[in-house]
Enzyme design. Structure first.
Site, PDB file in Angstrom:
ATOM      1  N   PRO A  99      -2.453  11.078  -0.193  1.00  0.00           N
ATOM      2  CA  PRO A  99      -3.622  11.460  -1.018  1.00  0.00           C
ATOM      3  C   PRO A  99      -3.313  11.651  -2.503  1.00  0.00           C
ATOM      4  O   PRO A  99      -4.111  12.245  -3.221  1.00  0.00           O
ATOM      5  CB  PRO A  99      -4.024  12.794  -0.384  1.00  0.00           C
ATOM      6  N   ASP A 100      -2.194  11.128  -2.968  1.00  0.00           N
ATOM      7  CA  ASP A 100      -1.771  11.396  -4.351  1.00  0.00           C
ATOM      8  C   ASP A 100      -2.856  11.124  -5.399  1.00  0.00           C
ATOM      9  O   ASP A 100      -3.091  11.938  -6.287  1.00  0.00           O
ATOM     10  CB  ASP A 100      -0.567  10.526  -4.723  1.00  0.00           C
ATOM     11  N   HIS A 101      -3.468   9.937  -5.310  1.00  0.00           N
ATOM     12  CA  HIS A 101      -4.353   9.534  -6.408  1.00  0.00           C
ATOM     13  C   HIS A 101      -5.700  10.248  -6.364  1.00  0.00           C
ATOM     14  O   HIS A 101      -6.499  10.111  -7.286  1.00  0.00           O
ATOM     15  CB  HIS A 101      -4.552   8.018  -6.396  1.00  0.00           C
ATOM     16  N   ASN A 116      -0.464   5.373  -1.801  1.00  0.00           N
ATOM     17  CA  ASN A 116       0.128   6.702  -1.895  1.00  0.00           C
ATOM     18  C   ASN A 116      -0.882   7.815  -1.664  1.00  0.00           C
ATOM     19  O   ASN A 116      -0.812   8.871  -2.285  1.00  0.00           O
ATOM     20  CB  ASN A 116       0.811   6.882  -3.262  1.00  0.00           C
TER      21      ASN A 116
END
Lengths: 400, 406
Positions: free
Chosen positions: A167-169, A165
């Site tokens: 660049p979510d993390h 996921n």
């Protein structure tokens, strides 16, 4: 030693990964993080499993927080959240651009009751442009900012990216730095502010040189797959077992001679076509076949360890199963088990990455059950008496 | 309210000096802190940071001042040269440490200690110093001394297993994404250590393993999902599909990516595609059924998207509230109206490489000044101003240069 953020209180009005992980870090470093949710509007990460309390991603992203269940569809519920906002240092939200404003929980409204608040708002494309109200997830962001187009082997028709996921993390941790910078400024000025974080732009900053290629040289970068412009050979090589791969990178001519020896091809190590980087890049396919002939009969960890003993940068494509069986990650306690009232302690979650020698993170505490801390927050933070709490519960304004 | 940058005179971190001795493993971290006004000084050996020799180059001229990687990842920093192996260079470094709030480095474990500059010595010189070390695998454990690369770090994170497609080997990411994850975590940790210092008065050591940072920053849920039961299944090649539920679809003239996560977007997808018979069965309304039959679903959706021009489909989907994006090259984002409206792109003038458009910062702050525009330093560009700033005389600087210490 007191925790770093002892005494700091945070209101987390968020869902998914970005802002929940930002507030997870604040909680791990000692802030009192209050997660706002309700059964009618739970964090969507709770819904990815049939049981609200057993979602792995939810459990990883929300540890060490308190959960306050309040119905945001009622004005009375929203009023209670505004009262909480008046008593916190930081507030974070990551709904679509217009949602919190419609609830009367946007920065303009909250600032009236708490001018010291540091309020962070994060949307996929950020505020202030035509896409500010669009719903987004990591996968459509990586397509939009150009990363996916570069993420493939050169032979493939289209950049395919990864089932992660991004660049979510990473966006949450980038946002955390902005929050801390705003708190640093508040120590001097006494005033809070609004932070606007674009998740797409976060991903773009991490690949900035790709845009420079366009602006300096007028051309698009091309996908390189597993290869490199400054190291050869470099690649993923098939090992014994199904879908098992060893990886290695050769940066110097000397490393290449060592690799050739390890794989039983000293002749190739002495081959004048292959003694320079340029030569190895030109004959990369041929070298790949030699390496694969050696790796194919070995397990990926055996291959990597043999190469490391020869001073070569090597590893393997690790799976979740590998991680749980890996002696290095075990020695470092890179994953932890957290006792949980519903799911027990069978699950492994990521340990905190940042290891501070003097002020380490607090011990991991399970992600809260939905509404687990509603009563104590009503009582201790909002100063409500038992009768008031009972009335709110009876009318399903809080606790559901 | 929009967070437009107000004109404060100095950035919120302008009181802090950061000595940056990172390689590719971490360089983006101090670059991002410089945007908040921190005085970031990139300390290189007199031979230069090896990153200066990484292709490609601005104007395709191989030159240590023109590496695109170096120009981007050292933007906003000042630059000095010090040879730590030279006794006078080491003494100079110790003086510089006295003036610093943070030492931010990515040497291999034990390297600084072998020069007599390990954490205990640094702490003795400057008890307020925050020292962050980014290593491949951390400073202890069986792999602590293993060599690494951008590829090995990505592979060992678990994210590469699901990167690319099942009919090819797993595929590396196009930028040093595992190292970037390490820098992002290191920045957060530095902010925590500086905050702690307000009450303790003391600095501390921070350890970041690039492997752990890449797990946490790229693919943290693989192990939780695997260990929460999930049928006890580890990811296989079949999970390597490039997108959650194969969300990349081909159009007449390009590709779109539409993550259909949860059930609320499904009716919108069907409607935009003209409610074709094949997609109307009620079974498709559940996420579980869609996931279980994702290959068939992908074929059925592609039959419809192939009737569309990419930009027309993106426009129609956006106006219906669907998460969507065209798969664009980097230059597509540079022309993106949203980033233009937000002022994301800035011109930077570099004395050797020339003027060009750069990305800036993903953050807007309503009451803080963010700083942007100082180009990456030329080799040793700020030696005189930095060294005289910590009290060295002109003669001393000339002497250091004569003995090769700077």
């Amino acid at each position: 030693v007191a925790a770093v953020l002892d005494g700091l209180r945070v209101l987390s009005l968020c869902t998914g990964a970005v802002m929940p992980e930002l507030t997870r870090l604040l909680a791990e470093f000692g802030a009192d993080v209050i997660k706002i949710e309700s059964a009618s509007m739970p964090d969507f990460m709770r819904r990815v499993t049939p049981n609200y309390e057993r979602s792995p991603g939810w459990s990883d992203a929300n540890r060490n927080k308190r959960s306050f269940a309040v119905d945001l569809r009622s004005e009375e519920g929203r009023q209670i959240v505004r009262r909480l906002a008046a008593k916190v240092d930081v507030m974070g939200e990551n709904f679509r651009g217009d949602v919190v404003d419609a609830w009367g929980l946007g920065y303009a409204r909250i600032r009236e009751v708490n001018p010291r608040i540091v309020y962070i708002s994060s949307q996929g494309f950020g505020r202030g442009g035509p896409d500010e109200h669009n719903p987004t997830f990591g996968p459509n962001l990586v397509a939009s900012f150009g990363l996916q187009s570069l993420w493939s082997h050169p032979s493939e028709r289209i950049g395919i990216g990864a089932t992660i996921n991004h660049p979510d993390h990473l966006a949450g941790k980038v946002g955390l730095v902005a929050v801390m910078a705003a708190l640093e400024q508040r120590r001097l000025t006494g005033e809070g502010q609004l932070i606007d974080l674009s998740q797409a732009e976060t991903g773009a900053v991490l690949m900035g040189e790709a845009y420079l290629e366009w602006s300096y040289n007028g051309r698009e970068r091309r996908p390189l797959g597993n290869r490199s412009l400054s190291a050869a050979p470099q690649g993923a090589y098939p090992c014994a077992g199904e879908d098992r791969w060893c990886v290695l990178t050769i940066e110097t001519d000397e490393e290449w001679r060592r690799l050739a020896g390890v794989i039983g091809r000293p002749d190739a190590g002495a081959d004048s076509r292959l003694t320079t980087l340029a030569g190895r890049i030109e004959h990369h396919d041929e070298i790949d076949r030699m390496i694969a002939a050696w790796t194919r009969s070995r397990t990926p960890s055996d291959a990597a360890q043999t190469l490391q003993r020869a001073g070569i940068a090597a590893g393997w494509v690790q799976t979740a199963k590998d991680h749980l069986e890996d002696p290095h990650l075990a020695a470092r306690q890179s994953y932890v088990q957290i006792e949980h009232p519903v799911s027990g302690s069978q699950s492994y979650l990521t340990n905190q990455v940042a290891r501070l020698s003097a002020t380490p993170v607090l011990p991991a505490r399970h992600a809260p059950l939905l509404g687990e801390h509603t009563d104590e927050i009503c009582r201790d933070v909002l100063g409500m008496d038992a009768a008031t709490i009972a009335s709110l519960r009876e009318r399903k304004i809080v606790g559901f | 309210v929009t967070a437009a940058t107000r004109s404060e005179t100095r950035g919120p971190l302008s009181r802090y000096r950061i000595l940056d001795m990172t390689s590719l493993r971490g360089a983006i971290g101090p670059q991002m802190l410089a945007q908040y006004g921190a005085d970031v000084i990139h300390v290189e050996p007199p031979t230069g940071d090896p990153m200066r020799h990484e292709p490609p180059f601005a104007g395709d001229v191989a030159d240590p001042e023109r590496s695109l990687l170096f120009l981007w990842r050292n933007l906003g920093k000042r630059g000095v040269t010090i040879d730590l192996g030279n006794p006078e260079g080491k003494r100079l470094f110790e003086r510089l440490i006295l003036s610093a709030d943070v030492l931010y480095e990515s040497f291999d474990p034990g390297m600084l200690a072998s020069l007599g500059l390990g954490w205990s010595r640094l702490h003795e010189i400057n008890p307020r110093l925050v020292h962050v070390s980014i290593t491949e695998y951390g400073e202890d454990g069986p792999y602590a001394h293993w060599k690494g690369s951008t590829l090995t770090a990505f592979a060992m994170s678990g994210a590469m297993q699901v990167s690319g497609t099942a009919d090819h080997p797993p595929c590396n990411a196009p930028h040093p994404i595992a190292y970037d994850a390490a820098a992002v975590y290191a920045n957060a940790a530095v902010m925590m250590a500086l905050w702690a210092r307000h009450s303790t008065g003391e600095g501390q050591h921070i350890e970041i393993s690039a492997q752990e940072a890449a797990i946490g920053g790229l693919h943290p849920w693989a192990v939780p999902i695997y260990s929460f039961g999930n049928g006890g299944k580890a990811a296989t090649a079949l999970n390597r599909r490039g997108g959650i539920s194969a969300t990349i679809y081909e159009c007449r003239d390009g590709w779109v990516r539409v993550p259909i996560i949860g059930d609320r977007f499904w009716p919108i997808v069907r409607k935009i595609l003209g409610e074709p018979e094949a997609l109307m069965a009620s079974e498709w309304e559940g996420q579980a059924f869609r996931t279980a039959n994702e290959d068939l679903l992908h074929t059925l959706i592609t039959e419809q998207t192939m009737k569309w021009a990419t930009e027309a489909l993106v426009a129609a989907a956006k106006s219906s509230g669907l998460p969507i994006a065209a798969v664009r090259p980097p230059s597509g984002f540079m022309k993106d109206p949203n980033t233009l409206a937000r002022g994301f792109w800035r011109e930077v003038e570099h004395p050797v490489a020339g003027r060009a458009v750069y990305p800036s910062t993903p953050v807007r702050m309503s009451a803080s000044r963010l700083e942007f525009g100082r180009p990456a330093p030329r080799l040793g560009e700020h030696n005189d101003e930095v060294f005289s700033g910590i009290g060295l005389s002109r003669e001393e600087i000339l002497q250091l240069r004569a003995v090769g210490a700077i």
